[in-house]
Design an enzyme around this catalytic site. Structure first.
Site, mmCIF file in Angstrom:
data_model
loop_
_atom_site.group_PDB
_atom_site.id
_atom_site.type_symbol
_atom_site.label_atom_id
_atom_site.label_comp_id
_atom_site.label_asym_id
_atom_site.label_seq_id
_atom_site.Cartn_x
_atom_site.Cartn_y
_atom_site.Cartn_z
ATOM 1 N N GLU A 1 -7.723 -12.197 13.496
ATOM 2 C CA GLU A 1 -7.310 -10.803 13.368
ATOM 3 C C GLU A 1 -8.522 -9.885 13.345
ATOM 4 O OE1 GLU A 1 -3.554 -8.746 11.413
ATOM 5 O OE2 GLU A 1 -4.875 -9.657 9.939
ATOM 6 N N LYS B 1 4.533 -4.072 16.235
ATOM 7 C CA LYS B 1 5.300 -3.472 15.140
ATOM 8 C C LYS B 1 6.101 -2.277 15.636
ATOM 9 C CE LYS B 1 3.346 -3.182 11.120
ATOM 10 N NZ LYS B 1 4.068 -4.198 10.362
ATOM 11 N N LYS C 1 0.816 -1.205 0.000
ATOM 12 C CA LYS C 1 0.000 0.000 0.000
ATOM 13 C C LYS C 1 0.852 1.258 0.000
ATOM 14 C CE LYS C 1 -4.198 -1.984 1.837
ATOM 15 N NZ LYS C 1 -5.218 -2.021 2.882
ATOM 16 N N HIS D 1 -5.007 -38.297 13.135
ATOM 17 C CA HIS D 1 -3.840 -38.905 13.756
ATOM 18 C C HIS D 1 -2.954 -37.862 14.420
ATOM 19 C CE1 HIS D 1 -4.531 -42.961 12.112
ATOM 20 N NE2 HIS D 1 -5.070 -42.307 11.098
ATOM 21 N N GLU E 1 9.365 -5.936 6.789
ATOM 22 C CA GLU E 1 9.687 -7.308 6.399
ATOM 23 C C GLU E 1 9.500 -7.544 4.907
ATOM 24 O OE1 GLU E 1 7.331 -7.555 10.363
ATOM 25 O OE2 GLU E 1 7.345 -6.346 8.540
ATOM 26 N N GLY F 1 -6.616 -5.995 4.302
ATOM 27 C CA GLY F 1 -5.664 -6.966 3.779
ATOM 28 C C GLY F 1 -6.189 -8.385 3.809
ATOM 29 N N ARG F 2 -6.796 -8.784 4.925
ATOM 30 C CA ARG F 2 -7.266 -10.161 5.061
ATOM 31 C C ARG F 2 -8.509 -10.437 4.224
ATOM 32 N NH1 ARG F 2 -7.577 -7.283 9.632
ATOM 33 N NH2 ARG F 2 -9.560 -6.842 10.650
#
Length: 626
Positions: free
Chosen positions: A411, A574, A206, A442, A212, A324-325
């Site tokens: 989130e 952050k 954006k 399992h 990162e 974003g999500r």
């Protein structure tokens, strides 16, 4: 100040109703055929059975009354109408506009945003057609067939997107860990991707400032430049970005709103989710408990893209009303998937999500799949006290569904305060986890069988994408898988008791062989809450499934009275990471001692620096070894 939902009569009625439900075991509820029939519904190839939920018909009715008290219908309409329901960031929430048909009108701030959406979609179609046809080539004239997507949070919308398709590969790079970088570029030549293949990179950001993702982007840029020259960047990298907005008001506080989580890495393109810089009037920040200011300066996004080495003409837009999500259906997801599979396939994807959007907006609550799922989650979390949910797809193609929904759900609804900033006096939000099919059986099913009550979503597929038949086998591979899909919910719903004749027989055998051992370890006392979602096939219905979960999460937030579309808790971590980053820089470059942290962090940082003292203070470029 608005009334908390927990103060309403329907909420209190449901609280009292729990005692009544506690009197009946789920196995007894399952004997009521009419009840079970009323808890099954079908829409567009999706069959939902929630009869194994620990609910009566009366429970469901009371949940609908709660929805009325929460003004659920009005809130759904407000979202579709483009009202600023994300009040803490003063934005519309319009991921539904990303998959709307061209003739749809969805306004945000008085403007129909659908034409803008389709302008980008048309641009993606034209661009992806060029790349796939070979008319767009890399720096040495070779066609680009491989994609690396880079972006923090990793919005892995399509679990199969990282697989090969028609000689193409789409990979995702989310972790800044250099090991993840090395794994993602392994086998790739910067030009063909390090062998005989070609690579394309999409940077999704954006504002091009997320630490990162931009570090990963610069790493791959250097990787390309070192092999093909700086001029190659514009041929091998494109961008997805949005415009920076400044909201001004009196007594405003500078805040940084990061919308980075679901960055989808795109076809050999870096996917970077980035930050916004906003000015918020103080009155709009009342529900933000964390206070912090960031001195980011507004920059022209186009200039940043161009400075990075990407041609601004090859930048694809999305908007600040897309979280974003929830950005799977924006250029963040559509561009890489179009490069991988072709735009026509992705258009079908969008149509599937659109089908659920229309269903969610217009269908009465009694037959509305996302609404029912959301209300049942509220019931399980806030009334029955079960904070977790397992997502169990009986198809390997959905191996990344649980992590994706984990991100969307936790989130969005990981909040402890109402949208008005009042601390909630009840539990909200779900802990989501899961694993495909028999793998989970399992792994963690034992805990669910005999340890803790965990509501679960079973997802099954009628038709396998890869049918396998072997002569003389009792059943084929998919039938074997689905045998477990049908059996597990009943095993968890009914359990075993001492009165069960099979258990009595096992007790007899154990008594004869091990006289001192009792039967407690054989019993499953819990009555679990299961929902079965059966899809006719996966290819078409995967986008429907994603949209169902998106709207389910919204319903939960609307009823709880929280803002499911911001994420201020992420910001504190952050901010602290930025402080640590500055300290590491000062210690590495100038030899400064660690200061300004608590004793534990100071000790850990000092030990880390001492143990990694061989890291050069002025390093030369060193790229991952492949």
């Amino acid at each position: 100040m608005a009334t908390l939902i927990s103060d309403t009569a329907p909420w209190k009625d449901l609280k009292a109703h729990v005692a009544e439900v506690d009197k009946t075991h789920l196995r007894d509820l399952m004997t009521d055929t009419e009840r079970c029939k009323s808890m099954m519904l079908e829409f567009d190839g999706i069959f939902l059975d929630y009869s194994r939920q620990r609910t009566t018909v009366d429970t469901v009715s009371k949940l609908f009354t709660l929805a009325e008290a929460a003004h659920l219908k009005e809130k759904i309409n407000s979202m579709f109408n483009g009202e600023h329901i994300n009040s803490t960031e003063n934005r519309s929430v319009l991921h539904v506009a990303l998959r709307a048909s061209k003739d749809t009108v969805i306004n945000s701030d008085g403007k129909n945003v659908v034409p803008d959406v389709w302008q980008v979609l048309d641009k993606i179609k034209e661009f992806s057609d060029k790349v796939r046809s070979g008319s767009w080539v890399g720096a040495t004239g070779k066609a680009l067939t491989n994609v690396i997507a880079i972006g923090i949070g990793g919005s892995f919308l399509d679990p199969e997107a990282s697989k090969s398709a028609g000689g193409r590969q789409l990979r995702f790079l989310a972790n800044v860990d250099p090991v993840d970088v090395a794994r993602n570029i392994s086998g790739f030549d910067p030009e063909t991707t390090l062998g005989d293949i070609t690579m394309f990179v999409v940077v999704v950001s954006k504002t091009f400032t997320t630490a990162e993702t931009m570090l990963n982007a610069r790493t791959l840029r250097e990787w390309i430049s070192s092999a093909l020259g700086p001029q190659a960047v514009s041929k091998h990298m494109v961008a997805v970005s949005t415009n920076l907005k400044i909201h001004k008001g009196e007594d405003s506080t500078l805040r940084r709103a990061v919308d980075q989580r679901y960055m989808l890495c795109i076809c050999s393109v870096y996917s970077v989710a980035n930050t916004y810089t906003y000015m918020y009037p103080a009155k709009e920040c009342r529900s933000i408990l964390m206070v912090g200011c960031c001195g980011y300066i507004q920059k022209n996004i186009q200039e940043l893209v161009e400075k990075f080495g990407i041609d601004p003409n090859n930048a694809f837009a999305f908007w600040d009303w897309v979280g974003g999500r929830y950005s799977v259906c924006s250029a963040v997801g559509v561009l890489p998937l179009s490069l991988q599979y072709g735009f026509s396939v992705v258009e079908t994807f969008l149509k599937g999500a659109r089908s659920i959007d229309q269903h969610f907006q217009s269908t009465p609550f009694e037959s509305n799949i996302p609404v029912l799922l959301g209300l049942l989650s509220v019931w399980n979390v806030s009334f029955l006290g079960y904070p977790a949910r397992a997502i169990l797809p009986y198809t390997q193609a959905l191996e990344k569904l649980a992590p994706h929904i984990q991100q969307v759900s936790m989130e969005s609804n990981g909040k402890g305060v109402s949208i008005d900033g009042v601390r909630l006096p009840f539990e909200a939000g779900e802990i989501d986890f899961g694993e495909p099919g028999t793998n989970g059986q399992h792994s963690f099913y034992q805990l669910i069988h005999q340890g803790r009550v965990i509501p679960c979503d079973f997802i099954g597929i009628v038709k396998s994408q890869q049918p396998v038949y072997l002569r003389d086998e009792v059943v084929n591979n998919h039938d074997e898988l689905m045998s477990n899909f049908f059996a597990q919910p009943d095993a968890l719903a009914y359990g075993k008791t001492p009165n069960n004749w099979k258990v009595r027989m096992l007790h007899l055998i154990l008594f004869l062989t091990r006289p001192l051992q009792g039967i407690g370890h054989l019993l499953a006392f819990y009555f679990h809450h299961w929902m079965l979602i059966e899809l006719d096939s996966l290819t078409i219905y995967k986008p429907l499934l994603l949209a169902i979960y998106e709207h389910r999460v919204a319903v939960e937030g609307f009823v709880w009275g929280i803002n499911s579309f911001d994420q201020w808790g992420v910001e504190l971590g952050k901010s602290l990471a930025s402080q640590v980053r500055k300290q590491l820089h000062a210690s590495r470059k100038k030899g400064e001692s660690v200061e300004g942290f608590n004793f534990s962090t100071t000790k850990l940082l000092t030990r880390y620096l001492e143990a990694s003292a061989d890291v050069p203070s002025e390093p030369t470029t060193l790229l991952p070894k492949i």
